[in-house]
Design a protein around this motif. Structure first.
Motif, short mmCIF file in Angstrom:
data_model
loop_
_atom_site.label_atom_id
_atom_site.label_comp_id
_atom_site.label_asym_id
_atom_site.label_seq_id
_atom_site.Cartn_x
_atom_site.Cartn_y
_atom_site.Cartn_z
N VAL A 316 87.99 -51.41 12.03
CA VAL A 316 87.60 -52.04 13.29
C VAL A 316 86.28 -51.46 13.75
CG1 VAL A 316 89.91 -52.70 14.04
CG2 VAL A 316 89.05 -50.41 14.57
N HIS A 317 85.51 -52.29 14.45
CA HIS A 317 84.13 -51.93 14.74
C HIS A 317 83.75 -52.30 16.17
CE1 HIS A 317 83.62 -51.31 10.43
NE2 HIS A 317 84.21 -52.48 10.25
N PHE A 318 82.65 -51.69 16.61
CA PHE A 318 82.10 -51.94 17.93
C PHE A 318 81.33 -53.26 17.95
CE2 PHE A 318 78.03 -51.43 20.34
CZ PHE A 318 78.56 -51.57 21.62
N ALA A 319 81.60 -54.08 18.96
CA ALA A 319 80.82 -55.29 19.22
C ALA A 319 80.38 -55.25 20.67
CB ALA A 319 81.66 -56.54 18.94
N PRO A 320 79.09 -55.34 20.95
CA PRO A 320 78.61 -55.19 22.33
C PRO A 320 79.14 -56.24 23.30
CG PRO A 320 76.79 -54.95 20.77
CD PRO A 320 77.98 -55.44 19.99
N TRP A 321 79.59 -57.36 22.77
CA TRP A 321 80.08 -58.44 23.65
C TRP A 321 81.58 -58.36 23.89
CZ3 TRP A 321 77.10 -59.21 19.29
CH2 TRP A 321 77.79 -59.36 18.09
N ARG A 322 82.25 -57.35 23.31
CA ARG A 322 83.70 -57.21 23.48
C ARG A 322 84.04 -55.77 23.84
NH1 ARG A 322 86.84 -61.65 21.02
NH2 ARG A 322 88.63 -60.30 21.44
N SER A 323 85.14 -55.60 24.59
CA SER A 323 85.59 -54.24 24.90
C SER A 323 86.60 -53.75 23.87
CB SER A 323 86.25 -54.21 26.30
OG SER A 323 87.35 -55.10 26.35
N VAL A 335 78.62 -61.91 15.32
CA VAL A 335 77.21 -61.79 14.97
C VAL A 335 76.61 -63.16 14.70
CG1 VAL A 335 75.61 -60.94 13.20
CG2 VAL A 335 77.36 -59.42 14.12
N TYR A 336 77.35 -64.01 13.99
CA TYR A 336 76.81 -65.33 13.65
C TYR A 336 76.62 -66.19 14.91
CZ TYR A 336 75.81 -69.36 10.73
OH TYR A 336 75.19 -70.43 10.12
N ALA A 337 77.61 -66.15 15.79
CA ALA A 337 77.51 -66.94 17.02
C ALA A 337 76.35 -66.45 17.89
CB ALA A 337 78.82 -66.87 17.80
N PHE A 338 76.24 -65.14 18.06
CA PHE A 338 75.19 -64.62 18.95
C PHE A 338 73.81 -64.65 18.30
CE2 PHE A 338 78.80 -63.01 21.37
CZ PHE A 338 78.40 -63.37 22.65
N LEU A 339 73.75 -64.71 16.96
CA LEU A 339 72.46 -64.96 16.32
C LEU A 339 71.93 -66.32 16.75
CD1 LEU A 339 70.20 -64.46 14.28
CD2 LEU A 339 71.74 -65.31 12.48
N ALA A 413 67.65 -53.44 27.55
CA ALA A 413 68.63 -54.01 26.63
C ALA A 413 69.21 -52.94 25.71
CB ALA A 413 67.98 -55.11 25.80
N GLU A 414 68.37 -52.08 25.18
CA GLU A 414 68.84 -51.02 24.29
C GLU A 414 69.71 -50.01 25.04
OE1 GLU A 414 65.18 -49.60 22.71
OE2 GLU A 414 65.04 -51.19 21.18
N THR A 415 69.33 -49.69 26.27
CA THR A 415 70.13 -48.77 27.09
C THR A 415 71.50 -49.37 27.39
OG1 THR A 415 68.13 -47.88 28.11
CG2 THR A 415 70.21 -47.52 29.28
N ARG A 416 71.52 -50.66 27.65
CA ARG A 416 72.77 -51.36 27.94
C ARG A 416 73.72 -51.31 26.74
NH1 ARG A 416 73.25 -56.43 26.34
NH2 ARG A 416 74.95 -57.76 27.13
N VAL A 417 73.19 -51.56 25.53
CA VAL A 417 74.03 -51.51 24.33
C VAL A 417 74.53 -50.09 24.09
CG1 VAL A 417 74.05 -51.76 21.83
CG2 VAL A 417 72.96 -53.50 23.24
N ALA A 418 73.66 -49.09 24.26
CA ALA A 418 74.06 -47.70 24.05
C ALA A 418 75.18 -47.30 25.00
CB ALA A 418 72.86 -46.77 24.21
N ALA A 419 75.08 -47.71 26.25
CA ALA A 419 76.12 -47.38 27.23
C ALA A 419 77.44 -48.05 26.85
CB ALA A 419 75.68 -47.81 28.62
N LYS A 420 77.38 -49.28 26.40
CA LYS A 420 78.60 -49.97 25.97
C LYS A 420 79.24 -49.28 24.77
CE LYS A 420 77.89 -54.70 27.60
NZ LYS A 420 77.93 -56.12 27.21
#
Length: 434
Positions: A316-323, A335-339, A413-420
């Protein structure tokens, strides 16, 4: 039923985030074969098949022989896929024959509509449930009867169609207390598009949000206005995606709107080509939502033909759009959808029409897919085809990185992803790392 294949060139096209209308059409023909295989499995091995069901199957076969394209178009509807998927899950659970028979009752209206579309005569006996029935692709009929369930006679006699002696209206504009037509959203092109908006089919509720009841005329008119406005944005700014959507977008299912300030959307694994959504708050959001969900449909159809990863994998892996942690298959889908979403926001950002939110949205979604694809690149659960596909995704995401955005937005944007990522790891009791 045709055996479908995806070539290396097909995978490369899809991995770019697009694919083209011809390839997308091929993918959806694969879904047609899948649905027919499920129906054959249920008919051959499931309990509950009655003489009326067998007669309906014979009518379907006769209609197909007369006009294959007409019947194929019926099977291609996402609601046929939802029905087939429900049948498959039902027989997998050792059901009572009466439960299977009830689901198989939908064979009869499908068969009589197939006969009607193919221009052949047929008489069939089916059953009504809860005082109403749906004629696929046509509408919902409420019968003048006190009984809530029981036998119903269907007659196809070209050019008309009758249910219990009542003629079914020939256009989607005819409404009455007894008849609710399946309406459609339309937008001029190029490419022009007509998409059924399904608020009647009993198989439309396969989403995490409840399907909307029948839309009022003012509500439908609002959907029509917003859809037409959105389609012009898609056709102008991402014309290649408009060409794909014109092929792939087969149905919109309106959902109940729990939040007036936001919108939610979804796809169903069985109903490839359908999108469930509540009305987005802006045309730009509507556009990116259409792209997002059809990306899911494209990838689902592709993975039915060519597996890209171990579906039973436990990593299982980290996805920024999911908790929640995502398996490789789910991460691929995300990844495909958000691409596709990032590419659409890029076009809105770099276009001349002026979408104030586009720069920030593009920076955010680009950062999300960059972070998520890292886990896919390292995964040992990909098939050889999946490895090739992920390599292509990485190239497409790198290409997004060549688009210049204000440094402050990139940093945010990068800070937001890192925090998530940190919050996700803490919830799982993990230390540093990815």
């Amino acid at each position: 039923m045709k055996l479908h294949r995806l070539s290396a060139a097909d995978l490369d096209l899809l991995a770019s985030g697009l694919g083209g209308p011809a390839l997308v059409d091929d993918l959806l023909r694969g879904q047609r074969s899948r649905r027919l295989m499920i129906l054959k499995l249920v008919v051959d091995h499931g309990p509950g098949l009655t003489a009326d069901h067998r007669q309906a199957l014979a009518v379907l076969a006769a209609a197909d022989q007369r006009d294959h394209a007409a019947v194929a178009g019926l099977v291609d509807t996402p609601m046929f896929g939802s029905w087939a998927g429900a049948l498959l899950r039902l027989i997998a659970g050792e059901p009572e024959p009466s439960d299977v028979a009830r689901q198989l009752d939908r064979l009869v209206p499908y068969a009589v509509v197939a006969a009607h579309r193919a221009g052949i005569s047929a008489e069939l006996v089916g059953r009504i449930h809860r005082g109403e029935l749906v004629l696929p692709t046509l509408g919902r009929l409420r019968l003048d009867t006190e009984q809530q369930q029981g036998p119903v006679k269907f007659v196809s006699r070209p050019p008309g169609l009758w249910v219990d002696g009542r003629e079914v209206p020939a256009t989607d504009s005819a409404q009455s207390p007894h008849w609710q037509p399946l309406r459609a959203l339309r937008a001029p092109g190029p490419p022009a598009v007509t998409v059924p908006i399904d608020d009647i089919d009993p198989c439309r509720g396969n989403y995490h949000i409840d399907a909307s009841p029948r839309l009022s005329s003012p509500a439908f008119n609002r959907w029509q206005h917003e859809f037409a406005s959105t389609w012009q944005i898609v056709a102008r700014h991402v014309p290649r995606r408009a060409e794909e959507l014109a092929v792939a977008l087969r149905t919109i299912v309106p959902l109940r709107k729990p939040n007036l300030d936001a919108a939610r959307s979804a796809t169903s694994r069985d109903a490839v080509g359908a999108i469930g959504l509540d009305l987005p708050v802006s045309a730009a959001e509507f556009a990116t939502t259409l792209v997002h969900e059809i990306q899911h449909s494209k990838l689902t159809a592709a993975m039915d033909i060519e597996p890209l990863c171990a579906m039973s994998g436990e990593a299982v892996h980290f996805a920024p759009w999911r908790s929640d942690p995502r398996p490789v298959a789910g991460l691929l889908q995300g990844v495909y959808a958000f691409l596709g979403v990032a590419d659409t926001w890029r076009a809105l950002y770099t276009g001349s029409d002026g979408f104030p939110e586009a720069a920030r949205q593009f920076a955010n979604v680009r950062a999300d897919v960059r972070a998520a694809v890292e886990a896919l690149v390292r995964s040992d659960e990909l098939t050889p085809a999946g490895r090739r596909f992920v390599d292509g995704l990485s190239v497409a995401i790198d290409d997004l990185g060549t688009v210049s955005v204000a440094r402050s937005l990139v940093t945010a944007a990068e800070t937001r992803v890192a925090a998530k990522r940190v919050a996700w790891r803490r919830r799982r009791g993990l230390a540093d790392g990815t």
